[in-house]
Design an enzyme around this catalytic site. Structure first.
Site, mmCIF file in Angstrom:
data_model
loop_
_atom_site.group_PDB
_atom_site.id
_atom_site.type_symbol
_atom_site.label_atom_id
_atom_site.label_comp_id
_atom_site.label_asym_id
_atom_site.label_seq_id
_atom_site.Cartn_x
_atom_site.Cartn_y
_atom_site.Cartn_z
ATOM 1 N N TYR A 38 86.647 67.377 45.196
ATOM 2 C CA TYR A 38 87.022 66.343 46.161
ATOM 3 C C TYR A 38 86.866 66.960 47.557
ATOM 4 C CZ TYR A 38 89.942 63.291 48.943
ATOM 5 O OH TYR A 38 90.390 62.457 49.926
ATOM 6 N N ASP A 76 92.965 69.023 38.652
ATOM 7 C CA ASP A 76 93.157 67.767 39.379
ATOM 8 C C ASP A 76 92.870 66.646 38.382
ATOM 9 O OD1 ASP A 76 92.888 65.450 40.896
ATOM 10 O OD2 ASP A 76 91.931 66.462 42.589
ATOM 11 N N LYS A 129 96.231 57.087 44.073
ATOM 12 C CA LYS A 129 95.201 56.440 43.258
ATOM 13 C C LYS A 129 95.843 55.681 42.088
ATOM 14 C CE LYS A 129 92.884 58.628 46.341
ATOM 15 N NZ LYS A 129 92.235 59.913 46.156
#
Ligand SMILES: *Cc1c(COP(=O)(O)O)cnc(C)c1O
Length: 375
Positions: free
Chosen positions: A99, A171, A196
């Site tokens: 990310y 993650d 999210k």
């Protein structure tokens, strides 16, 4: 308890004084001391601990099957909490396609504090084996990865890392504990952007780190959380805890729709490639079958015609909102390369889709229309 039961029940005890079934939001910043100076009711000040955050943390820890969760102001706050374990001279391995915010933390915050790092191809365990050094203290994994949905073999990499004395943090934002349980694969820590799927409605920001065991790591994180002040507000905790009650339902429905969309796109001649772990053509498909119980609701595809055509397709969709982020009830479409910055390795023709809860036929019809008009 299974995940659906945990998400409804854990940390949502009925308030004994009032009988309230839905939990209150606990906004108090401070707590009354006993006459003898103790805090027998368990709380003294909002930052170290408060009932709304504790309820959320208990639920997230149970969802991941870990010992203890600590909640943060954002997913980025959560990754930084993990990086706070590092000391000058330590070394970190992270995926090439981390990310972009996580990679930026390593470059701009962690690196300058005397920690070295390398971005490696985490889809290849031989590459990981060679990249590990005696100084490697942490291996960061993101699987499936953002935005290409590449898979890393958590079990094999955890064995390699532990053999060199390094910790493994996964993650788990994309997969969610509904589809992937990193602790069962050997991870030491699991990190989430609660912004999210946990939040799920595109209206709250948060993050969490779960430690598999009680002890050194969880104690460090608890202390870091309070000392850094990198904490979510009680109301944000309440919102995320509320959304978790429907996590499994949402993720199941969204995944079902994503699989249908992936099949549709896979057959479409306007599309060059589809990245979805549920497709047999996906390089991580076999591994996904092994280490995940479902393939998730994120997918990406490369549009024939490159960057301009990708932008045009996103512009022509009517049901997909052109926006960043993911995991909400509304489907989103995004040109990733243009938001990821100069270090991005994402193809120019790639669009990423976060599949929401709209009807699958409506979504397919909308994409079909947007692609029909392309070249
Ligand atoms: C969004 C995201 C983050 C960062 O979380 P924020 O809540 O935006 O700080 C980290 N990892 C992944 C995979 C993400 O999607």
């Amino acid at each position: 308890m299974k995940i659906e039961t945990i998400s409804v029940r854990v940390g949502r005890d009925i308030e004994s004084a009032t009988g309230e079934v839905a939990p209150a939001v606990h906004l108090s910043t401070t707590y009354e001391r006993d006459i003898d100076g103790e805090f027998s009711r368990g709380y003294d000040y909002i930052r170290p601990d408060n009932p709304s955050r504790r309820a959320l943390e208990q639920c997230i820890a149970a969802l991941e099957g870990g010992a203890e969760a600590t909640a943060y102001a954002s997913g980025s706050g959560a990754s930084l909490a993990v990086f706070s374990l590092l000391r000058p001279g330590d070394h970190v391995l992270a995926p090439v396609e981390s990310y972009h915010g996580t990679a930026k933390q390593l470059r701009d915050i962690v690196g300058p504090m005397g920690v070295s790092y390398a971005f490696v191809d985490m889809t290849n365990t031989d590459v990981v084996r060679r990249a590990l050094t005696d100084k490697t203290r942490l291996v960061w994994l993101e699987t499936p990865s953002n935005p290409m949905l590449n898979l890393s073999d958590v079990e094999t990499i955890a064995d390699l890392a532990h053999g060199r004395g390094a910790l493994v943090c996964v993650d788990n934002t994309f997969a969610t504990p509904v589809w992937q349980k990193p602790f069962e694969l050997g991870a030491d820590l699991v990190m989430h952007s609660s912004t999210k799927y946990f939040g799920g409605h595109s209206d709250v920001m948060g993050g969490a780190v779960v430690a598999r065991d009680h002890g050194g790591l969880s104690d460090h994180l608890r202390d870091y959380q309070s000392t850094s002040g990198n904490v979510p507000s009680p109301f944000d905790c309440w919102l995320v805890r509320r959304s978790l009650t429907t996590l499994a339902c949402r993720v199941h429905a969204q995944t079902h729709t994503a699989a249908r969309l992936a099949q549709f796109l896979h057959r479409h001649r306007g599309i060059e490639r589809v990245f979805y772990p549920g497709l047999e053509s996906h390089p991580g498909h076999e591994l996904a079958r092994k280490q995940m119980s479902g393939f998730g609701a994120m997918l990406s595809f490369c549009v024939r015609g490159g960057r301009d055509e990708a932008f045009a397709v996103a512009a022509r969709t009517k049901l997909f909102t052109r926006a960043t982020s993911l995991g909400g009830v509304e489907s989103l479409i995004e040109h990733r390369k243009s938001v990821e910055g100069p270090h991005s390795v994402t193809p120019e023709s790639l669009l990423r889709v976060s599949v929401g809860l709209e009807n699958v036929e409506d979504l397919i019809a909308d994409l079909d229309e947007a692609l029909r008009m392309s070249g």
